[in-house]
Design a protein around this motif. Structure first.
Motif, mmCIF file in Angstrom:
data_model
loop_
_atom_site.group_PDB
_atom_site.id
_atom_site.type_symbol
_atom_site.label_atom_id
_atom_site.label_comp_id
_atom_site.label_asym_id
_atom_site.label_seq_id
_atom_site.Cartn_x
_atom_site.Cartn_y
_atom_site.Cartn_z
ATOM 1 N N GLU B 396 39.623 63.861 57.885
ATOM 2 C CA GLU B 396 38.208 63.450 57.816
ATOM 3 C C GLU B 396 37.392 64.416 58.652
ATOM 4 O OE1 GLU B 396 35.318 62.548 56.546
ATOM 5 O OE2 GLU B 396 36.576 60.844 55.888
ATOM 6 N N HIS B 397 36.564 65.220 58.004
ATOM 7 C CA HIS B 397 35.807 66.232 58.749
ATOM 8 C C HIS B 397 34.356 65.815 58.976
ATOM 9 C CE1 HIS B 397 34.522 67.258 54.679
ATOM 10 N NE2 HIS B 397 33.591 68.037 55.179
ATOM 11 N N ARG B 398 33.986 64.632 58.461
ATOM 12 C CA ARG B 398 32.608 64.153 58.641
ATOM 13 C C ARG B 398 32.576 63.220 59.845
ATOM 14 N NH1 ARG B 398 32.797 61.874 52.643
ATOM 15 N NH2 ARG B 398 34.733 61.172 53.648
ATOM 16 N N LEU B 399 31.818 63.612 60.851
ATOM 17 C CA LEU B 399 31.852 62.866 62.117
ATOM 18 C C LEU B 399 31.497 61.400 61.932
ATOM 19 C CD1 LEU B 399 32.321 62.921 65.145
ATOM 20 C CD2 LEU B 399 29.933 63.593 65.459
ATOM 21 N N GLU B 400 30.462 61.129 61.121
ATOM 22 C CA GLU B 400 30.033 59.729 61.010
ATOM 23 C C GLU B 400 31.093 58.869 60.326
ATOM 24 O OE1 GLU B 400 28.811 62.330 59.563
ATOM 25 O OE2 GLU B 400 28.585 61.970 57.404
ATOM 26 N N VAL B 401 31.816 59.442 59.360
ATOM 27 C CA VAL B 401 32.875 58.678 58.689
ATOM 28 C C VAL B 401 34.061 58.476 59.628
ATOM 29 C CG1 VAL B 401 34.327 58.525 56.628
ATOM 30 C CG2 VAL B 401 32.112 59.686 56.490
ATOM 31 N N LEU B 402 34.384 59.543 60.375
ATOM 32 C CA LEU B 402 35.480 59.429 61.348
ATOM 33 C C LEU B 402 35.168 58.347 62.382
ATOM 34 C CD1 LEU B 402 38.187 60.720 62.396
ATOM 35 C CD2 LEU B 402 36.756 62.094 63.926
ATOM 36 N N ASP B 403 33.943 58.376 62.885
ATOM 37 C CA ASP B 403 33.550 57.372 63.881
ATOM 38 C C ASP B 403 33.640 55.960 63.314
ATOM 39 O OD1 ASP B 403 33.157 59.167 65.886
ATOM 40 O OD2 ASP B 403 30.966 59.232 65.727
ATOM 41 N N ALA B 404 33.219 55.802 62.065
ATOM 42 C CA ALA B 404 33.266 54.475 61.443
ATOM 43 C C ALA B 404 34.723 54.009 61.321
ATOM 44 C CB ALA B 404 32.600 54.505 60.066
ATOM 45 N N ARG B 405 35.607 54.930 60.927
ATOM 46 C CA ARG B 405 37.028 54.589 60.792
ATOM 47 C C ARG B 405 37.624 54.184 62.145
ATOM 48 N NH1 ARG B 405 40.803 52.952 57.747
ATOM 49 N NH2 ARG B 405 42.355 54.607 57.824
ATOM 50 N N MET B 406 37.267 54.940 63.178
ATOM 51 C CA MET B 406 37.811 54.631 64.496
ATOM 52 C C MET B 406 37.306 53.276 64.973
ATOM 53 S SD MET B 406 37.750 58.476 66.195
ATOM 54 C CE MET B 406 38.292 57.959 67.813
ATOM 55 N N ALA B 407 36.030 52.983 64.702
ATOM 56 C CA ALA B 407 35.466 51.689 65.092
ATOM 57 C C ALA B 407 36.202 50.556 64.359
ATOM 58 C CB ALA B 407 33.969 51.653 64.776
ATOM 59 N N GLU B 408 36.406 50.766 63.046
ATOM 60 C CA GLU B 408 37.129 49.801 62.217
ATOM 61 C C GLU B 408 38.496 49.459 62.812
ATOM 62 O OE1 GLU B 408 36.215 51.000 57.948
ATOM 63 O OE2 GLU B 408 38.406 50.834 57.897
ATOM 64 N N LEU B 409 39.157 50.504 63.369
ATOM 65 C CA LEU B 409 40.525 50.335 63.879
ATOM 66 C C LEU B 409 40.559 50.007 65.362
ATOM 67 C CD1 LEU B 409 42.034 53.336 61.920
ATOM 68 C CD2 LEU B 409 42.573 50.932 61.538
#
Lengths: 465, 465
Positions: B396-409
């Motif tokens: 995942e190279h898009r910061l906002e998507v990565l951040d959302a995934r990390m928050a989810e987990l």
């Protein structure tokens, strides 16, 4: 067609070819005539490629003129002869796609100004984007590949020695413990001691300090082997020469003695120098300017010069007669310190020096005891400008002598039963050495500090990234 | 002149040449006509060399006729055409020097009878002396060298990812702790918790489970890199596919997507197969007999066949329609188990299969979320007879998507600040995968158990040697 910049620089593409290059902006300069010059870097070689972006590109105003150092681009264009002096070829852009912007360029940690090497260490995740650490990465790769090639071509087998171990090769502490025990609720035996029987491996385990003993088992079966892997020392040393985690190359050869090992070490070092000279002149030239020293001349010299071989006893005699004071006293029986090593290589011999046959009492239990009974068949290879780069020995292959040495040192033979068995069954003289990869990289690059020779250094109080 | 047996077998020496060979006795047979035939092995290739020792040798009665399996010899003699059927050339001994005897041959653990593979594991220090583990060692070396060559020729840089780490790549426990704290007197903070501030690195540290995150930092600076080093899982698995310590190869490529990675994986596997076929036919032939399977045909097939690429969703549909029962249920959202993988590769497609785009919920945080929002750009490469051999993904190279995934987990972004910065500054699509070296070696050798694919295996309750 995607082309690496190294391929373009090597002349694998011709003017007129349409190519796609992918990389990161080093610098951008806008000319008054409505063109932008972008230096694009992709890591494949030291040089970047000049991309010329004309103002008629659709995104010229909106994007091209906003590009800053570190932005990621995909550029399609035509390779053309350059009018500039700096390069033979440049890419005339037909399409510039900005893949990744740099968020807040003012605060980008790798801004184009020159950063101190210490600052770069604190940004180990971004420092490979700089010229200096990019060069180190390519040279480290070049050295590593040269090492594998050197041994493979001579019929050595690469052997994985274990990283987690229950034995202590050097017979001297300073190891990292490896455990899965819950530290909040440590299991204890009846005497209140920690019960390692309940640990993952059912016993106390550590990170290896050397793969040598295991490599010996393979050499005593397959003749010529080498290890190339990480080793560990839990030593509280904050010097330019020490890491808690470092990579070591350890060849081990059956039916060979100390002189064979010294020759192998010399041949290996020369092969490394020749490989870097053949493949990484671009990086060596840049680093020479960076460190203010002609690295090509240094490597040329090492590659071409016959190493001096002397005994420890001669080395002590030379040092005792040296026309200068040393901080540490020189006497037969003392280990050589860094200042002594430098004197021998840089002042007295002006050459790499192999010092052989050290006093038994300052060396490890596994080294072959010489006929004089007081020295062992150990060697150190010292190089000008770096000091000890290789340490090795012939191993004690006579079981009775090994047992006597272990008894002398208070070691328990039953803990080395498997190692003793190598001597009980078809024992052979064998020898080997260890080359610290980071010391070699620090030497070749001229940087001199092992922290800059490994991507993510581990040192006391530092395991970041 | 010392000659490796491999050189003699390759025809580098001619009848009439005087040579010295060094190795260990495999077998000895005395003829009635006053000759001894000694099969001498030096590990350089599968075959041993027949040495003919005539009775007029000075030590014939006293030593030659007492030689047993495992004795170490240096033999000087003349290379002659052999009268036997087994070999073209043999060495007519002029001098046989016994370098090392086998103490009490009756109890020698590597006696010439066939030992079980389990017995050999218990003698990991001596097992490289056997045909089977000698072959494994040469094939493992061949595969490793082929991997380095493959990447080097394509312009990848080998990068050392750190072994000791404070971060957890997979976001899932089962790591080994690394520490120098004194377990008898653990330092504690005011709340009574262990004070890792006093540990060697000033914080809690572990052995790495993957070098991927660190490799990403280098790929996002230098385009094409790979790691090749040991990784660790403190998993209490006693299976033929799991080791606590294993070697992993992890390429990482900037400006690349999942399909590029699948192609790279296929090319790598084929290059490995071709290298072993080109260089180790001797060992493959022996192992084919040992395991009762034509390993050359298997490798030929893998090297020549186009891999099937399917999406996970298609794989689930195929499995749901399979004319057989599975132990584990098949439904969209479940991970594929070994029986499913075998069905796909061995029964349905009869081919290696790349399964792509798995459900997000069963994969790691760093994988690129696809446009459907429910799958990620992950892949597994499955091979007949072994199952999963490679796992990889586009990151995942898009910061906002990565951040959302990390928050989810429930992950803490501040612990991954450096990893997030790779996305803030010049981010690019990038992808890579991991190949477990021991699984590959177990597959190529046909042995099927990773414990026999590494010299000194580490598994639950076993860190011997």
């Amino acid at each position: 067609m995607h082309a690496a910049i190294s391929e373009i620089k090597k002349g694998r593409h011709r003017p007129g070819d349409t190519l796609v290059v992918k990389g990161w902006v080093r610098t951008r300069r806008d000319s008054k005539s409505g063109l932008s010059f972008i230096n694009l870097y992709d890591g494949s070689c030291f040089d970047s490629l000049q991309v010329v972006a004309p103002e008629h590109l659709g995104n010229y105003r909106a994007e091209v003129t906003r590009l800053t150092t570190g932005c990621a681009l995909v550029v399609r264009g035509q390779l053309v002869a350059s009018v500039g002096q700096q390069q033979a070829l440049e890419l005339l852009a037909e399409e510039v796609t900005v893949v990744g912007w740099v968020d807040d360029p003012e605060s980008y940690p790798m801004s184009p100004k020159r950063h101190s090497i210490e600052y770069l260490r604190e940004h180990a995740h971004l420092r490979p984007r700089t010229n200096v650490i990019g060069s180190v990465a390519r040279i480290r790769n070049c050295i590593s590949q040269a090492i594998h090639r050197f041994f493979d071509q001579q019929g050595f087998l690469w052997v994985a020695s274990p990283i987690i171990t229950a034995s202590d090769c050097e017979g001297a502490g300073q190891m990292f413990r490896v455990s899965t025990l819950d530290l909040q609720e440590l299991p204890r035996d009846e005497q209140g001691r920690v019960d390692f029987g309940q640990d993952f491996f059912g016993k106390e385990t550590f990170l290896t300090v050397s793969g040598q003993l295991n490599a010996e088992a393979y050499a005593c079966a397959l003749s010529k082997v080498y290890t190339f892997g990480p080793t560990f020392r839990a030593e509280n040393s904050n010097t330019s020469r020490h890491l808690a985690e470092f990579w070591m190359v350890e060849p081990e050869v059956a039916f060979s003695d100390l002189d064979d090992s010294a020759q192998l070490a010399e041949a290996l070092l020369k092969a490394i120098c020749r490989a870097v000279l053949a493949e990484r002149v671009d990086d060596l030239r840049f680093l020479s300017g960076y460190v203010g020293e002609d690295l090509l001349a240094r490597l040329d010299q090492l590659a071409g010069m016959d190493f001096v071989h002397i005994n420890y006893t001669e080395a002590v005699a030379i040092l005792a007669q040296a026309p200068r004071e040393f901080e540490f006293p020189v006497y037969w029986g003392a280990d050589l310190s860094s200042e002594h090593e430098r004197y021998l290589t840089e002042e007295h011999f002006k050459s790499p020096v192999v010092v052989k046959n050290y006093p038994k009492d300052i060396k490890s239990f596994y080294m072959k005891v010489n006929d004089d009974g007081t020295t062992v068949a150990a060697m150190d290879v010292l190089a000008p400008g770096i000091g000890e780069i290789i340490g090795g020995s012939q191993r004690e292959h006579r079981l009775e002598v090994l047992d006597a040495r272990m008894a002398e040192l208070g070691m328990k033979p039953e803990e080395y039963e498997w190692y003793r068995q190598l001597r009980r069954y078809g024992t052979v003289p064998h020898a080997g050495f260890g080359l610290g990869l980071e010391r070699m990289v620090a030497y070749v690059t001229g940087l001199g500090n092992v922290r800059d020779a490994i991507p993510f250094p581990r040192t006391p109080r530092n395991a970041s990234f």
